[in-house]
Design a protein around this motif. Structure first.
Motif, PDB file in Angstrom:
ATOM      1  N   UNK A 161       0.878  -1.361   0.050  1.00  0.00           N
ATOM      2  CA  UNK A 161      -0.074  -0.057   0.056  1.00  0.00           C
ATOM      3  C   UNK A 161       0.853   1.019   0.137  1.00  0.00           C
ATOM      4  N   UNK A 162       0.571   2.298  -0.839  1.00  0.00           N
ATOM      5  CA  UNK A 162       1.233   3.501  -0.773  1.00  0.00           C
ATOM      6  C   UNK A 162       0.992   4.148   0.659  1.00  0.00           C
TER       7      UNK A 162
ATOM      8  N   UNK B 179      -1.178   8.275   5.894  1.00  0.00           N
ATOM      9  CA  UNK B 179      -1.464   9.903   6.226  1.00  0.00           C
ATOM     10  C   UNK B 179      -2.943  10.387   5.936  1.00  0.00           C
ATOM     11  N   UNK B 180      -3.484   9.887   4.889  1.00  0.00           N
ATOM     12  CA  UNK B 180      -5.102  10.127   4.490  1.00  0.00           C
ATOM     13  C   UNK B 180      -5.978   9.703   5.657  1.00  0.00           C
TER      14      UNK B 180
ATOM     15  N   UNK C  25       3.808  18.892   2.739  1.00  0.00           N
ATOM     16  CA  UNK C  25       2.597  19.427   2.619  1.00  0.00           C
ATOM     17  C   UNK C  25       2.125  19.456   1.109  1.00  0.00           C
ATOM     18  N   UNK C  26       3.003  19.721   0.137  1.00  0.00           N
ATOM     19  CA  UNK C  26       2.560  19.605  -1.199  1.00  0.00           C
ATOM     20  C   UNK C  26       2.113  18.254  -1.754  1.00  0.00           C
ATOM     21  N   UNK C  27       2.715  17.086  -1.104  1.00  0.00           N
ATOM     22  CA  UNK C  27       2.507  15.764  -1.430  1.00  0.00           C
ATOM     23  C   UNK C  27       1.153  15.311  -0.696  1.00  0.00           C
ATOM     24  N   UNK C  28       1.041  15.808   0.345  1.00  0.00           N
ATOM     25  CA  UNK C  28      -0.247  15.511   1.266  1.00  0.00           C
ATOM     26  C   UNK C  28      -1.535  16.158   0.365  1.00  0.00           C
ATOM     27  N   UNK C  29      -1.570  17.198  -0.170  1.00  0.00           N
ATOM     28  CA  UNK C  29      -2.587  17.848  -0.990  1.00  0.00           C
ATOM     29  C   UNK C  29      -2.721  16.926  -1.972  1.00  0.00           C
ATOM     30  N   UNK C  30      -2.187  16.307  -2.570  1.00  0.00           N
ATOM     31  CA  UNK C  30      -2.496  15.371  -3.679  1.00  0.00           C
ATOM     32  C   UNK C  30      -3.541  14.224  -3.170  1.00  0.00           C
ATOM     33  N   UNK C  31      -3.272  13.677  -2.005  1.00  0.00           N
ATOM     34  CA  UNK C  31      -4.046  12.635  -1.567  1.00  0.00           C
ATOM     35  C   UNK C  31      -5.298  13.374  -0.997  1.00  0.00           C
ATOM     36  N   UNK C  32      -5.126  14.530  -0.088  1.00  0.00           N
ATOM     37  CA  UNK C  32      -6.312  15.232   0.390  1.00  0.00           C
ATOM     38  C   UNK C  32      -7.356  15.444  -0.805  1.00  0.00           C
ATOM     39  N   UNK C  33      -6.770  15.616  -1.980  1.00  0.00           N
ATOM     40  CA  UNK C  33      -7.458  15.935  -3.354  1.00  0.00           C
ATOM     41  C   UNK C  33      -8.225  14.816  -3.903  1.00  0.00           C
ATOM     42  N   UNK C  34      -7.523  13.968  -3.929  1.00  0.00           N
ATOM     43  CA  UNK C  34      -8.205  12.378  -4.282  1.00  0.00           C
ATOM     44  C   UNK C  34      -9.531  12.286  -3.013  1.00  0.00           C
TER      45      UNK C  34
ATOM     46  N   UNK D 269       1.026  -5.357   3.736  1.00  0.00           N
ATOM     47  CA  UNK D 269       0.938  -4.189   2.828  1.00  0.00           C
ATOM     48  C   UNK D 269       0.580  -2.978   3.531  1.00  0.00           C
ATOM     49  N   UNK D 270       0.166  -2.795   4.610  1.00  0.00           N
ATOM     50  CA  UNK D 270       0.293  -1.730   5.469  1.00  0.00           C
ATOM     51  C   UNK D 270       1.187  -1.504   6.322  1.00  0.00           C
ATOM     52  N   UNK D 271       2.066  -0.494   6.190  1.00  0.00           N
ATOM     53  CA  UNK D 271       3.065  -0.368   7.250  1.00  0.00           C
ATOM     54  C   UNK D 271       2.845   0.755   7.963  1.00  0.00           C
ATOM     55  N   UNK D 272       2.656   0.835   9.382  1.00  0.00           N
ATOM     56  CA  UNK D 272       2.289   1.964   9.991  1.00  0.00           C
ATOM     57  C   UNK D 272       3.794   2.620  10.496  1.00  0.00           C
ATOM     58  N   UNK D 273       4.013   3.858   9.883  1.00  0.00           N
ATOM     59  CA  UNK D 273       5.087   4.624   9.952  1.00  0.00           C
ATOM     60  C   UNK D 273       5.257   5.402  11.293  1.00  0.00           C
TER      61      UNK D 273
END
Lengths: 178, 178
Positions: free
Chosen positions: A3-4, A9-10, A39-48, B89-93
């Motif tokens: 998993x990504x 974070x999401x 921050x800029x990367x988190x926005x991508x996921x929040x956008x999804x 698959x899910x790794x808690x960071x």
DNA sequence: GTAGTGTTACTCGGATAAATATTGTCCGAGTGACATCGG
DNA sequence: CCGATGTCACTCGGACAATATTTATCCGAGTAACACTAC
């Protein structure tokens, strides 16, 4: 089977957004700072999440994100599917047909048994995630986690949430914080 | 949430290897041809299955691969874990600790509830895969699939399997094919 | 004092680059089969 | 005719590129708050 990293974070962001009152919002930058991610990367996921109808985004000053529906109606499955995509992890490429022996297409009307087994397992995975509501995550956190951590989280939310402009016929909220 | 493409090939190869008799082997090149995949790349996955104790490899002429244990004792979970890795698959960071508020480590003795929920779902996934034995996959295929496809598969196996050299005290198998 | 207006600072959103994992290819080490040679 | 031996072809195994996906970053469009000005 990986998993990504943004899924974690999401989910954490959604859980924190469940703690903001009413129509207030929280900027993406604050969420990123809360978890130490870009921050800029988190926005991508929040956008999804926004595109999936889980979050709402408010532009402009005092803007940010907030839950689009009550936390009882948001499940972990919703978040995972929004971030990782809705298609199943196992995709049957029908390699049984790609060999040198080219049979008629009528020989492959039955679905691949391997595919069926893999998809069944994935349905079990998704069913388990669908049973966990975001409200349950928050409730568990508040009741089980260390009180200091809970207090720090609430303080962070109170510190960064931005109340929305009230319409004239609405009563403004109490000016408690900042 | 995406499984590698090699998983499908690995499962199909294992299912086909379940059809070879006794100690006979099947070269990786034949398996690759059977499914139209790159021979050199398939070897990589077969190698992982070998390292996991699912397959045995025999070098030299008349060498190849064969199941290391009866197909009743091989589950889909074994194959998936061997190819995709054993870690979840899910790794808690632990991103909850990475924010600006640095609490004492004693505040994080309780495991992350989000991580617990994700791992529980993954346990359900793995449990579903562990219930499917390779022998069941083969049995379903033989009984449910189109007879032409089954016949073609058996013919392919009979065509490419290589009987092993018999030790002096053993009786040689019937010289039926090639 | 109040309403209107222009500026400004703050937000999200998408386009753009770097890093990493996956996919694909190649060549070398090892081994048993086969042909040859000798008895 | 039978056995020993050397050669060889075939196998797997790991090292080496190409591609795709994920991760990270930057800059622009839009919006509401704020300050200023005029009334």
């Amino acid at each position: 089977m990986k998993l990504g990293e943004g899924v974690e974070a999401a989910i954490h962001c959604a859980a924190m957004l469940a703690g903001v009152d009413g129509a207030a919002t929280m900027p993406g930058a604050a969420l990123a700072e809360a978890f130490g991610v870009s921050p800029s990367y988190l926005l991508k996921h929040l956008n999804m999440l926004t595109a999936a109808g889980i979050l709402e985004s408010v532009p402009g000053p005092a803007g940010g994100y907030r839950l689009a529906k009550p936390s009882e109606r948001i499940t972990l499955l919703d978040i995972v599917l929004a971030v990782e995509g809705r298609e199943p992890a196992f995709r049957c490429g029908e390699i049984r047909q790609r060999g040198p022996v080219r049979l008629d297409a009528s020989a492959y009307v039955k679905p691949c048994g391997i595919n069926a087994a893999m998809l069944k397992a994935e349905r079990a995975y998704r069913a388990a995630l669908a049973e966990v509501r975001l409200s349950a995550i928050v409730a568990d956190y508040v009741s089980e986690a260390d009180p200091r951590s809970v207090a720090a989280g609430c303080a962070f939310v109170a510190r960064y949430q931005r109340p929305q402009k009230v319409h004239p016929n609405q009563v403004p909220p109490s000016k408690s914080e900042r």
